[in-house]
Every structure is written in structure tokens, then in C-alpha cells.
Design an enzyme around this catalytic site. Structure first.
Site, short mmCIF file in Angstrom:
data_model
loop_
_atom_site.label_atom_id
_atom_site.label_comp_id
_atom_site.label_asym_id
_atom_site.label_seq_id
_atom_site.Cartn_x
_atom_site.Cartn_y
_atom_site.Cartn_z
N HIS A 45 -3.08 0.62 8.31
CA HIS A 45 -3.83 -0.33 7.47
C HIS A 45 -2.79 -0.90 6.52
O HIS A 45 -2.55 -0.38 5.43
CB HIS A 45 -4.94 0.40 6.71
N ASP A 56 -9.74 -4.42 8.47
CA ASP A 56 -8.89 -5.42 9.13
C ASP A 56 -9.59 -5.93 10.39
O ASP A 56 -9.56 -7.13 10.70
CB ASP A 56 -7.54 -4.79 9.50
N ARG A 61 -12.26 -8.28 9.30
CA ARG A 61 -11.68 -9.58 8.90
C ARG A 61 -11.30 -10.38 10.15
O ARG A 61 -11.52 -11.60 10.22
CB ARG A 61 -10.43 -9.34 8.04
N ARG A 100 0.84 -1.19 0.00
CA ARG A 100 0.00 0.00 0.00
C ARG A 100 0.88 1.25 0.00
O ARG A 100 0.54 2.27 -0.59
CB ARG A 100 -0.93 -0.01 1.21
N1 LIG Z 1 -9.05 1.34 2.77
C1 LIG Z 1 -9.24 0.07 2.44
O1 LIG Z 1 -9.44 -0.77 3.31
C2 LIG Z 1 -9.23 -0.29 0.98
C3 LIG Z 1 -9.69 -1.53 0.53
C4 LIG Z 1 -9.66 -1.80 -0.82
C5 LIG Z 1 -9.15 -0.87 -1.72
N2 LIG Z 1 -8.71 0.33 -1.26
C6 LIG Z 1 -8.14 1.36 -2.12
O2 LIG Z 1 -9.18 2.07 -2.78
C7 LIG Z 1 -8.64 2.68 -3.96
C8 LIG Z 1 -9.54 2.41 -5.13
O3 LIG Z 1 -9.52 1.02 -5.45
P1 LIG Z 1 -10.36 0.44 -6.67
O4 LIG Z 1 -10.19 -1.04 -6.65
O5 LIG Z 1 -11.71 1.02 -6.65
O6 LIG Z 1 -9.55 1.06 -7.90
P2 LIG Z 1 -10.12 1.34 -9.35
O7 LIG Z 1 -8.93 1.52 -10.24
O8 LIG Z 1 -11.14 0.33 -9.72
O9 LIG Z 1 -10.89 2.73 -9.19
C9 LIG Z 1 -10.26 3.95 -9.03
C10 LIG Z 1 -11.14 4.97 -9.72
O10 LIG Z 1 -10.58 6.25 -9.48
C11 LIG Z 1 -10.75 7.01 -10.66
N3 LIG Z 1 -9.84 8.15 -10.64
C12 LIG Z 1 -8.50 8.16 -10.81
N4 LIG Z 1 -8.03 9.42 -10.75
C13 LIG Z 1 -9.10 10.22 -10.53
C14 LIG Z 1 -9.28 11.61 -10.36
N5 LIG Z 1 -8.24 12.44 -10.41
N6 LIG Z 1 -10.51 12.08 -10.16
C15 LIG Z 1 -11.57 11.25 -10.10
N7 LIG Z 1 -11.47 9.92 -10.26
C16 LIG Z 1 -10.26 9.41 -10.47
C17 LIG Z 1 -10.47 6.03 -11.78
O11 LIG Z 1 -10.99 6.47 -13.03
C18 LIG Z 1 -11.17 4.78 -11.26
O12 LIG Z 1 -12.52 4.68 -11.68
C19 LIG Z 1 -7.23 2.11 -4.12
O13 LIG Z 1 -6.29 3.02 -3.62
C20 LIG Z 1 -7.26 0.87 -3.24
O14 LIG Z 1 -5.98 0.47 -2.80
C21 LIG Z 1 -8.75 0.63 0.06
#
Ligand SMILES: NC(=O)c1ccc[n+]([C@@H]2O[C@H](COP(=O)([O-])OP(=O)(O)OC[C@H]3O[C@@H](n4cnc5c(N)ncnc54)[C@H](O)[C@@H]3O)[C@@H](O)[C@H]2O)c1
Length: 321
Positions: free
Chosen positions: A180, A153, A156, A93
């Protein structure tokens, strides 16, 4: 005539896997009146809005779901940040920092220029670092910037403990705190199942052995790697975690969740966003709860905070104190 009820509005920025799963969870649970989808890939947001709207006849409550832009943030209760690059196979991450900090600069500027005065929920990884970045870039009080932290977490952990002890996961009281990510830690000393401590279970020779519990935590810590390996991304669990926080805020619940919040002396930590249990209500983070950790847990939490602090200050060098 009675006053019309205020319309609750959520703006989701980034309708990828996580953003769209969150939107779906909000829709199914009827959590707000208006859900506005914003994505740099507008086609994707349009597709999601159409798809979700086709579920309206089956929904619990009516909801307006539409594609929007940053001007919609003005009257929003919540802006939920799920935009950014995703964690690839083998990528930690923390590897995502530079990429996503750049994306956040432009997003947060656009949100704030439009007069946003609500609460940010941040899920994009590395979530502790980007929550800090959101707090700094937005200029909002820290209680109004909530990161999802270790909410997933902890979920889970509770799920696996529920399975291991054959008990409803909702009767498992357990927290994962810290980053995280790789330096997170379980608070074993305060973990209990229906008020019986894990230590008591071990003493009585009931339930899993110490070795099995250690392995259970490793499964929690490494869950994202396994899911990403299997299907490319994780999104349902965090979508529900974000929806849970949304409900805590919009319904002024004062409920406790392990979120990423600014440590201001709690646990001896300062100037770092990190996963800790906190009371969440309509004003955001009401209070960080200071648990009585044992010595080993305290050391691990401090190590986790040091790791995060270094990354935060490398992402935002000018903030170094
Ligand atoms: N916090 C948590 O527990 C947790 C869990 C899972 C995923 N995540 C994180 O969430 C984030 C998103 O994951 P995902 O699987 O949805 O990714 P993804 O690639 O499917 O979606 C990201 C989206 O952001 C958009 N995007 C990118 N730049 C942008 C901008 N400047 N303005 C507006 N939209 C923009 C993209 O077009 C895309 O649709 C990642 O950083 C991932 O690591 C966090």
C-alpha cells in the site's frame, strides 16, 4: 427460551480521522452491537462517543457506543488499529515506520494482556509493515491479523475505471496488489469490465488509450498525496474499506478483498505482509488467492515484496531469518 444472540463487539484503538470515520461507517451500517472507542487522547474519544450517540434516534439499528479501555478487548470480535502518527505532506508511508512500530508495541501488549482472542484489523501506515508487526507482537495465527493492504487502492482503481468507461464501478473487476504505497501495481492482465478485458477494449479502439490508462494508475497510486495536500488527511474511503472488512468477518461472508496478509509461498513470496486478494470470513483470512500474473506483473510484485521485506526487517531486526 431461545439463546440470547452473542453480542458483537468492536474495539477501535485510535479515534482520529480514520478511527472516527470507521466508527461512523459501522454505526450507519449497523455492523455490530457494541462499539468501544479507545484513544490516548481520551477527550477526543469522549467527544466522538457523544457525537455518535446523538445520531442514535436516526440509526438503522440500536448500538452501544462508548469510551473504553484495553480490558474491553477480552470479549471483542475485532480490535481495529487506527492509532498512530499520520503521514505529513511530502512524507511517504514508509517514513512512519519507526514512530508507529513503537506505538504498536505498547498497544498490542495491552490488547493481548487482556486476553484478546479475536481478529485484528490494521489500518495504520505503513500498513503492510504494521500488520506484520501486529502478527509478530500478538503471537496470533497470521489468518487473524488482517491489514487493509490495497483495499483502498483497489477501490480507487475501480472507481476511476468506472468513470473512464462510464460503467458502474461495481461491474469493474480489477485489483491493485503489492505494497500500500509507491511500489504497488495494477493487475492489468486480469482487469475486466463486465467480462470484457481491458486488452479487448484497447484492441477494439474503445475506451481510454494505453497512455490514459497509465495515467489513471498514477492517479490511483498518488491519490493519498493529493488528498493530503488538499485537506491534510484521507479517511472516508478507508473508513468504508474497514467497515467492508468488518462486515466480511462478522457475517462470515467468504468475500474477496485485496488485504495485507502473510505470504507463505504464494507468488514465490515468503515472510512478508503484502496486499493480495484473499477470502475473508469469520476466521479471518481463509485463503490467499494466487492469480496467474504475467511476467512483468510478477516482477513488480516481487520488487514490492523486497522493498517491504527490507523495511519490515529494519523495523524488527530480531526477526531477520
Ligand atoms: N491503510 C490505509 O489505507 C490508510 C488510509 C488513510 C490513513 N491511514 C493511516 O491511519 C493512521 C491514522 O490516521 P488518522 O488520519 O486517523 O490520524 P490521526 O492523527 O487523526 O489519529 C490518530 C489517533 O491515534 C491516537 N493515538 C496515538 N497514539 C496512540 C496510542 N498509543 N494509543 C491509542 N491511541 C493513540 C491519537 O490520539 C489520534 O487520535 C495513520 O497511520 C494513517 O497514515 C491508513
Amino acid at each position: 427460551m431461545s439463546q440470547p444472540r452473542k453480542v458483537s463487539r468492536i474495539v477501535v484503538v485510535g479515534t482520529g480521522f480514520v478511527g472516527s470515520s470507521y466508527a461512523y461507517a459501522c454505526f450507519i451500517q449497523g455492523l455490530c452491537h457494541e462499539l468501544v472507542l479507545v484513544d490516548v487522547n481520551e477527550e477526543k474519544a469522549i467527544g466522538d462517543a457523544m457525537d455518535l450517540n446523538h445520531g442514535l434516534p436516526f440509526a438503522r439499528t440500536p448500538m452501544t457506543i462508548r469510551v473504553g479501555n484495553y480490558s474491553d478487548c477480552k470479549d471483542a470480535d475485532l480490535v481495529v488499529l487506527t492509532a498512530g502518527a499520520n503521514q505529513g505532506p511530502g512524507e511517504t508511508r514508509l517514513d512512519l515506520v519507526a514512530k508507529n512500530a513503537r506505538i504498536f508495541r505498547s498497544i498490542i501488549d495491552s490488547v493481548m494482556e487482556n486476553g484478546f482472542n479475536g481478529i485484528f484489523l490494521v489500518a495504520t501506515n505503513p500498513v503492510d509493515v504494521l500488520s506484520y508487526v501486529t502478527w509478530k507482537y500478538s503471537g496470533l495465527p497470521s489468518e487473524r491479523v488482517i491489514g487493509t493492504g490495497t483495499i483502498l487502492d483497489t477501490a480507487r482503481f475501480r472507481y476511476l475505471l468506472g468513470q473512464a468507461y462510464h460503467v458502474d464501478t461495481r461491474n469493474v473487476h480489477a485489483y491493485i496488489i503489492g505494497e500500500h504505497g509507491d511500489t504497488e501495481l495494477p493487475v492489468w492482465s486480469l482487469t475486466d469490465i463486465g467480462r470484457r478485458s481491458i486488452a479487448q477494449y484497447l484492441k477494439d479502439g474503445k475506451g481510454p488509450s494505453q497512455q490514459e490508462l497509465d495515467n489513471l494508475f498514477i492517479q490511483v497510486r498518488d491519490a493519498a498525496y493529493h488528498i493530503i495536500q488538499a485537506k491534510g488527511a484521507t479517511y472516508y474511503g478507508i473508513g468504508m474499506g474497514l467497515a467492508r472488512l468488518t462486515q466480511a468477518v462478522l457475517e462470515n461472508e467468504n468475500s474477496i478483498h485485496t488485504v495485507s496478509c502473510l505470504a507463505q509461498g504464494e507468488y514465490g513470496l515468503e515472510d512478508v505482509y503484502i496486499g493480495l486478494p484473499a477470502v475473508i470470513n469469520q476466521n479471518g483470512i481463509r485463503e490467499v488467492i494466487e492469480l496467474k500474473l504475467n511476467e512483468s506483473e510478477t516482477k513488480k510484485l516481487q520488487h514490492s515484496a523486497t522493498v517491504l521485506s527490507e523495511v519490515i526487517h529494519s523495523a524488527l531486526p530480531s526477526q531477520k531469518t
